[in-house]
Design a protein around this motif. Structure first.
Motif, PDB file in Angstrom:
ATOM      1  N   ALA A 156      78.927 -20.875  94.920  1.00 16.93           N
ATOM      2  CA  ALA A 156      80.012 -21.603  94.244  1.00 16.93           C
ATOM      3  C   ALA A 156      81.099 -20.638  93.776  1.00 16.93           C
ATOM      4  O   ALA A 156      82.271 -20.994  93.740  1.00 16.93           O
ATOM      5  CB  ALA A 156      79.459 -22.388  93.060  1.00 16.93           C
ATOM      6  N   GLY A 157      80.694 -19.423  93.418  1.00 15.56           N
ATOM      7  CA  GLY A 157      81.637 -18.429  92.917  1.00 15.56           C
ATOM      8  C   GLY A 157      82.565 -17.873  93.967  1.00 15.56           C
ATOM      9  O   GLY A 157      83.668 -17.414  93.649  1.00 15.56           O
ATOM     10  N   GLY A 158      82.142 -17.902  95.232  1.00 15.20           N
ATOM     11  CA  GLY A 158      82.975 -17.454  96.350  1.00 15.20           C
ATOM     12  C   GLY A 158      83.743 -16.179  96.066  1.00 15.20           C
ATOM     13  O   GLY A 158      83.146 -15.117  95.846  1.00 15.20           O
ATOM     14  N   ALA A 164      83.643  -9.626  91.578  1.00 17.12           N
ATOM     15  CA  ALA A 164      82.695  -9.007  90.642  1.00 17.12           C
ATOM     16  C   ALA A 164      81.958  -7.854  91.313  1.00 17.12           C
ATOM     17  O   ALA A 164      81.712  -6.814  90.690  1.00 17.12           O
ATOM     18  CB  ALA A 164      81.713 -10.049  90.129  1.00 17.12           C
ATOM     19  N   GLN A 165      81.619  -8.006  92.583  1.00 13.45           N
ATOM     20  CA  GLN A 165      80.947  -6.927  93.319  1.00 13.45           C
ATOM     21  C   GLN A 165      81.865  -5.712  93.463  1.00 13.45           C
ATOM     22  O   GLN A 165      81.428  -4.575  93.291  1.00 13.45           O
ATOM     23  CB  GLN A 165      80.500  -7.442  94.687  1.00 13.45           C
ATOM     24  CG  GLN A 165      79.576  -6.494  95.411  1.00 13.45           C
ATOM     25  CD  GLN A 165      79.099  -7.064  96.730  1.00 13.45           C
ATOM     26  OE1 GLN A 165      79.859  -7.713  97.454  1.00 13.45           O
ATOM     27  NE2 GLN A 165      77.840  -6.822  97.050  1.00 13.45           N
ATOM     28  N   ARG A 166      83.131  -5.952  93.748  1.00 11.92           N
ATOM     29  CA  ARG A 166      84.097  -4.845  93.857  1.00 11.92           C
ATOM     30  C   ARG A 166      84.281  -4.138  92.514  1.00 11.92           C
ATOM     31  O   ARG A 166      84.361  -2.911  92.453  1.00 11.92           O
ATOM     32  CB  ARG A 166      85.441  -5.354  94.391  1.00 11.92           C
ATOM     33  CG  ARG A 166      85.410  -5.722  95.866  1.00 11.92           C
ATOM     34  CD  ARG A 166      86.799  -5.991  96.430  1.00 11.92           C
ATOM     35  NE  ARG A 166      87.522  -7.041  95.719  1.00 11.92           N
ATOM     36  CZ  ARG A 166      87.451  -8.334  96.000  1.00 11.92           C
ATOM     37  NH1 ARG A 166      86.676  -8.763  96.977  1.00 11.92           N
ATOM     38  NH2 ARG A 166      88.154  -9.207  95.311  1.00 11.92           N
ATOM     39  N   VAL A 167      84.350  -4.912  91.439  1.00  8.81           N
ATOM     40  CA  VAL A 167      84.485  -4.332  90.097  1.00  8.81           C
ATOM     41  C   VAL A 167      83.266  -3.475  89.773  1.00  8.81           C
ATOM     42  O   VAL A 167      83.391  -2.359  89.257  1.00  8.81           O
ATOM     43  CB  VAL A 167      84.692  -5.435  89.033  1.00  8.81           C
ATOM     44  CG1 VAL A 167      84.522  -4.883  87.631  1.00  8.81           C
ATOM     45  CG2 VAL A 167      86.068  -6.076  89.198  1.00  8.81           C
ATOM     46  N   ALA A 168      82.070  -3.970  90.071  1.00  8.13           N
ATOM     47  CA  ALA A 168      80.849  -3.195  89.811  1.00  8.13           C
ATOM     48  C   ALA A 168      80.875  -1.883  90.589  1.00  8.13           C
ATOM     49  O   ALA A 168      80.557  -0.821  90.036  1.00  8.13           O
ATOM     50  CB  ALA A 168      79.613  -4.012  90.171  1.00  8.13           C
ATOM     51  N   ALA A 169      81.275  -1.917  91.858  1.00  8.22           N
ATOM     52  CA  ALA A 169      81.344  -0.696  92.668  1.00  8.22           C
ATOM     53  C   ALA A 169      82.325   0.301  92.052  1.00  8.22           C
ATOM     54  O   ALA A 169      82.039   1.507  91.975  1.00  8.22           O
ATOM     55  CB  ALA A 169      81.742  -1.031  94.106  1.00  8.22           C
ATOM     56  N   ARG A 170      83.475  -0.182  91.594  1.00  9.10           N
ATOM     57  CA  ARG A 170      84.447   0.714  90.950  1.00  9.10           C
ATOM     58  C   ARG A 170      83.865   1.332  89.682  1.00  9.10           C
ATOM     59  O   ARG A 170      84.065   2.514  89.402  1.00  9.10           O
ATOM     60  CB  ARG A 170      85.745  -0.033  90.638  1.00  9.10           C
ATOM     61  CG  ARG A 170      86.658  -0.178  91.830  1.00  9.10           C
ATOM     62  CD  ARG A 170      88.074  -0.582  91.448  1.00  9.10           C
ATOM     63  NE  ARG A 170      88.151  -1.860  90.750  1.00  9.10           N
ATOM     64  CZ  ARG A 170      88.265  -3.039  91.351  1.00  9.10           C
ATOM     65  NH1 ARG A 170      88.303  -3.119  92.663  1.00  9.10           N
ATOM     66  NH2 ARG A 170      88.345  -4.145  90.637  1.00  9.10           N
TER      67      ARG A 170
END
Length: 180
Positions: A156-158, A164-170
């Protein structure tokens, strides 16, 4: 980063070690090589930053002792610190829990890293790898992931889940490079 990960209860660790991986059609641990297979329906992520050469030892111990995750604001409960192949952990980001199993670990003079696969209950299915490399051109820290939604929430978050995954990686890279 002086914080230490929490400890998983023996029964929970045994349950996670026995759980099937929620990965895809590639050999477990393959992302540690840095190669990302192209698979329909899977999201690929790769982020790389320059790592100051004087941070190599600190970054390596931060990476293999779960402190990269802790420094990025991710809670960690694990059965091993430092991690090794087969180590299991439950990561916590806000109200979400994300069980993982370490699939591959590399420790050489010029390359340190590990990859983990997601387990049932993780919001994503897939694998993520974290690698430090040292070469003639300098040192780098890299995060590589291949994933797809594994829960109704991430489906649902698409685009929000991907962001959020990109932010976590950063955040992980900021911790490793000393900028976080």
């Amino acid at each position: 980063m002086n914080r230490a990960p929490g400890t998983l209860a023996a029964a929970e660790a045994a349950r996670l070690r026995a759980a099937p991986l929620a990965g895809g059609g590639w050999p477990p641990g393959a992302l540690l090589s840095g190669e990302l297979p192209v698979l329909p329906g899977w999201h690929a992520l790769r982020q790389r930053r320059v790592l100051p050469a004087d941070r190599w030892e600190l970054a390596a111990s931060t990476l293999l002792g779960w402190r990269m995750h802790l420094g990025a604001g991710v809670g960690v409960r694990t059965d091993a610190d430092p991690l090794d192949v087969g180590t299991v952990a439950v990561l916590r980001i806000g109200p979400l829990t994300a069980p993982v199993r370490v699939l591959a670990v590399e420790r050489t003079a010029d390359r340190v890293g590990f990859s983990y696969g997601t387990l049932p209950g993780h919001p994503e299915a897939g694998e993520e790898a974290f690698v430090l490399e040292r070469g003639p051109q300098g040192c780098t820290a890299t995060v590589v992931a291949l994933s797809r939604p594994a829960s109704w929430l991430t489906r649902a978050g698409g685009p929000v889940a991907r962001a959020a995954q990109r932010v976590a990686a950063r955040r992980y890279l900021r911790v490793l490079t000393g900028r976080g």
